[in-house]
Scaffold this active site. Structure first.
Site, PDB file in Angstrom:
ATOM      1  N   HIS A   1       0.821  -1.218   0.000  1.00 15.63           N
ATOM      2  CA  HIS A   1       0.000   0.000   0.000  1.00 15.63           C
ATOM      3  C   HIS A   1       0.850   1.262   0.000  1.00 15.63           C
ATOM      4  O   HIS A   1       0.367   2.341  -0.331  1.00 15.63           O
ATOM      5  CB  HIS A   1      -0.989   0.001   1.172  1.00 15.63           C
ATOM      6  CG  HIS A   1      -0.398   0.275   2.517  1.00 15.63           C
ATOM      7  ND1 HIS A   1       0.001  -0.718   3.376  1.00 15.63           N
ATOM      8  CD2 HIS A   1      -0.141   1.441   3.162  1.00 15.63           C
ATOM      9  CE1 HIS A   1       0.469  -0.181   4.488  1.00 15.63           C
ATOM     10  NE2 HIS A   1       0.402   1.134   4.380  1.00 15.63           N
TER      11      HIS A   1
ATOM     12  N   ASP B   1      -0.116  -7.440   1.247  1.00 11.49           N
ATOM     13  CA  ASP B   1       0.496  -6.144   1.538  1.00 11.49           C
ATOM     14  C   ASP B   1       2.022  -6.201   1.576  1.00 11.49           C
ATOM     15  O   ASP B   1       2.661  -5.574   2.423  1.00 11.49           O
ATOM     16  CB  ASP B   1      -0.049  -5.575   2.856  1.00 11.49           C
ATOM     17  CG  ASP B   1       0.119  -4.067   2.947  1.00 11.49           C
ATOM     18  OD1 ASP B   1       0.332  -3.430   1.904  1.00 11.49           O
ATOM     19  OD2 ASP B   1       0.057  -3.528   4.069  1.00 11.49           O
TER      20      ASP B   1
ATOM     21  N   SER C   1       4.742   2.512   7.699  1.00 13.28           N
ATOM     22  CA  SER C   1       4.392   1.331   6.904  1.00 13.28           C
ATOM     23  C   SER C   1       5.541   0.881   6.024  1.00 13.28           C
ATOM     24  O   SER C   1       6.202   1.687   5.363  1.00 13.28           O
ATOM     25  CB  SER C   1       3.179   1.628   6.015  1.00 13.28           C
ATOM     26  OG  SER C   1       1.981   1.307   6.650  1.00 13.28           O
TER      27      SER C   1
END
Length: 410
Positions: free
Chosen positions: A125, A155, A234
């Site tokens: 993402h 992911d 992230s």
């Protein structure tokens, strides 16, 4: 004592800013609401210099270790691993053609000396719909990145950059002599919170080793951590106190009365995906991108609901993803045979057997049993006319879909 109620939201923690549009959360998860912070509602792929792979057979080297005690403590451990961590800066294009910026983190995990290349592990993402991705080293050096491949369902994405750089040691958790993570074991993260604080270090413990979290209808088995993580973390590494890589930070829970609940993808799961992407990269049929062989995806984001009159579940399509079998189908189908946002999936035919949905996970469970080349028929109610008083009227359609090899970025 009166029990308080609260709203729990799960967010994937890259940062994203678009110019010319207002970005507001889109909550589409089935169990926990999910805000991907990167639009994934377009049904057409964007042109992208970043996602053009190059034909190569990679001979990668990944170092696997078991934990050892470092006499200098955490400060020495951080110094040992900080050069393996990168900040990621992306130029992204949303479904309407608006250009923006996304930030995240990543970690060098493998090298290929024969191709003078190093490979970065990050979250899918973070780089979703990116036209350009730049890795920034601790010393400020900027490197152009190329996408090897990704799996947006899990992911995980793998990037390649030219040159040989220090790589993180990967903790051996599964093989003989390995050391599985323990509950309450100390860990720390290095990342790029807020997209501006690259190299930030935060520490905490493993709060849970087997957390089944549902994001956009996809179940993930994640590590739960109380390490402070924020947008921009992230894709960044989670290390144990010996400096071994144990996870990839990807999400956190936020809400009233919620504190210290972060999540990370287990490193053994991440490495399995990465190795598959590297081993399949170089096929010209898929524009040289890596993929998970045999994996199929419908490529729709759905909101499930229960029809009490018919005692069945159904799924309303809230987004058409860029990648997947539906996108491939829509690229050549006539208008009356396309799948649209707001269509309602009421059932599915597989091998002449019509199946309806008995719980919120039925559609996903069925798709997991399918293979490349399988032909399915979606039973769809398509909204036609709208009346202010009575609402939409629906037309029943049967849409035949051929399941194709899922290749992220294609």
């Amino acid at each position: 004592m009166r029990k308080k109620s609260f709203c729990l939201i799960l967010i994937l923690i890259s940062t994203l800013t678009f110019f010319g549009v207002a970005c507001s959360p889109s909550f589409v998860g089935l169990d926990l609401n999910s805000d991907r912070l990167s639009s994934n509602s377009s049904n057409e792929s964007n042109d992208s210099n970043f996602t053009v792979g190059t034909p190569a057979e990679y001979q990668v080297s990944i170092n696997t270790v078991t934990p050892t005690i470092i006499e200098g403590g955490l400060p020495e451990v951080v110094q040992n691993v900080r050069d393996t961590v990168v900040s990621l800066s992306c130029v992204v294009i949303d479904g309407e053609g608006n250009e923006g910026n996304s930030s995240g983190s990543g970690v060098f995990f493998a090298t290929d000396e024969s191709n003078n290349s190093s490979f970065i592990l990050t979250c899918c993402h973070v780089i979703d719909q990116a036209s350009e991705v730049e890795a920034i080293l601790v010393d400020g050096t900027k490197l152009d990145c190329e996408l090897i491949g990704g799996d947006d369902e899990k992911d995980i994405a793998v990037l390649k950059t030219s040159g040989i750089f220090p790589t993180a040691d990967v903790r051996n958790m599964l093989e003989e002599g390995g050391a599985p993570l323990e509950l309450a074991e100390s860990v720390f993260a290095i990342g790029n919170p807020l997209g501006t604080l690259g190299g930030s270090v935060t520490q905490g413990i493993i709060s849970g080793t087997e957390r089944i979290i549902n994001m956009d209808g996809v179940s993930m088995n994640l590590l739960q951590i109380d390490v402070a993580v924020n947008p921009g973390n992230s894709g960044g590494p989670l290390f144990d106190y010996s400096g071994a890589l144990v996870g990839i930070v990807n999400a956190k829970s936020v809400g009233t009365d919620v504190e210290g609940i972060g999540y990370a993808i287990k490193i053994d799961d991440a490495i399995d995906i990465a190795e598959s992407l590297l081993s399949t990269a170089g096929n010209p049929e898929y524009e040289y991108k890596g993929y998970i062989e045999g994996k199929v995806r419908l490529g729709v984001t759905v909101q499930g609901a229960f029809n009490s009159e018919e005692n069945k579940y159904f799924y309303s399509i809230v987004a058409l993803n860029v990648y997947g079998s539906v996108a491939q189908h829509n690229s050549s189908a006539t208008d009356d045979k396309k799948i649209y946002i707001n269509d309602i999936i009421t059932g599915i035919k597989v091998s002449d057997e019509t199946m309806y949905f008995t719980d919120i996970n039925t559609l996903g469970d069925i798709v997991k049993t399918l293979e490349v080349g399988d032909v399915i028929t979606l039973l769809v109610k398509h909204p036609t006319n709208y009346n202010f008083i009575t609402g939409y009227t629906y037309e029943s359609r049967e849409i035949e879909i051929i399941m194709v090899q899922y290749v992220y970025g294609l």
